[in-house]
Design a protein around this motif. Sequence first.
Motif, short mmCIF file in Angstrom:
data_model
loop_
_atom_site.label_atom_id
_atom_site.label_comp_id
_atom_site.label_asym_id
_atom_site.label_seq_id
_atom_site.Cartn_x
_atom_site.Cartn_y
_atom_site.Cartn_z
N ALA A 63 0.93 -1.34 -0.10
CA ALA A 63 -0.20 -0.11 -0.04
C ALA A 63 0.87 1.30 0.03
O ALA A 63 1.70 1.44 0.80
N LYS A 71 -4.07 4.50 3.14
CA LYS A 71 -3.33 2.96 3.11
C LYS A 71 -3.76 2.03 4.23
O LYS A 71 -4.09 0.99 4.00
N ASP A 242 2.31 -2.11 4.41
CA ASP A 242 1.62 -0.84 4.83
C ASP A 242 2.78 0.22 4.97
O ASP A 242 3.39 0.49 5.95
#
Length: 374
Positions: A63, A71, A242
């Motif tokens: 992300a 995200k 992430d």
Amino acid sequence: GGYGSGYDGAANSSTLAASIGVQSRSFTYDAVFGPQSRQIEIFDSVKGIIDAVCAGYNGTIVAYGQTGSGKTHTIFGNEGLQDNNNAGLVQRSLKSIFRKIAEQSLKTAEQSLLGPSSPGAVAGEPIRTSTKASFFEIYNERVYDLLSPNATSVEDDGKGLPVREDATKGIYVEGLIEREVANTMDAMDVLRQGTSNRSVASTKMNRVSSRSHAMFVLTVRSELFSESGISKVRVSKFTLVDLAGSERQKATATDGERLKEASMINNSLLCLGQVINSLVDREKGKKERNHVPFRDTKLTFLLKDSFGGNSKTCLVATVTPSATSLTETISTLKFAQRAKLIKNTAVQNENTCGSVAALQAEIARLRAELEIKH
């Protein structure tokens, strides 16, 4: 592939339009999702990665986007990692992986009861599968284990864990805790513990801004036995990344420690962009850019397999419809479109084990099958 979320594009479309003053520019991706899109729609578009992991391939979902663009929500869903309509990619992915593992075990057990239909068929013992989970963050260019009892950004001497490269293990974090997980519930417990230890702070643009890059890794090891005495071992890794959001100091109004964090975040994301550019140049045959600077940061080093290596990778690019963030939005869209040009070489991570006699017999059987076909 690149996925946009939250800008001027209809769900399930593949083209996104962005207006820059009086000019308009189109960006094409594998799928584009608007502000009204549901989490399940985004998961459905990337679940091919999950199928690949269960088949013995490495799979990565990354992300990427500006701070506050969604995200963490896309990856982890609502606060508390609740399994509901707002569940993120990680909850849905884990549930799907463990469901497929259970289905494979059941199918193999049924085959062993019915008896083998061919000399290479599974018999006598069902498939044996084990799964391990790890969760760590890269904070201020140092790696910290989020499952460690001392999982804070200032633990011990603050040096973090070393990142190593090995011919057999590939790139790994030394000393990282890997926890055995038997089902989705166990994996979610690991995620909750790690998430509670992750470095977050409030900025002007985001009340709970992620101040680190977080990486969750699920290792799936499957061993399949045959009546001929040969076993096939598959080891695949499912990685969810992430990334911390890129940010402008003026917009976030950071200072002191927050400013240092932002500088580190922006530097590692800049290096990731340079890696992407180098890989794209290599694909185009530009020999003067053969060197890919993976080792410049911990983040790019750990993502070496995910970009241009042995992994099926999906990039989820999140953007905001806010006009004040137009510069970051265009930058994110360009990044995702460029990343889409990279070609990975994913291979099935399978090894065949057995005695010399059993392996020779298997080779003879496969040769006989080829002769019949030709």
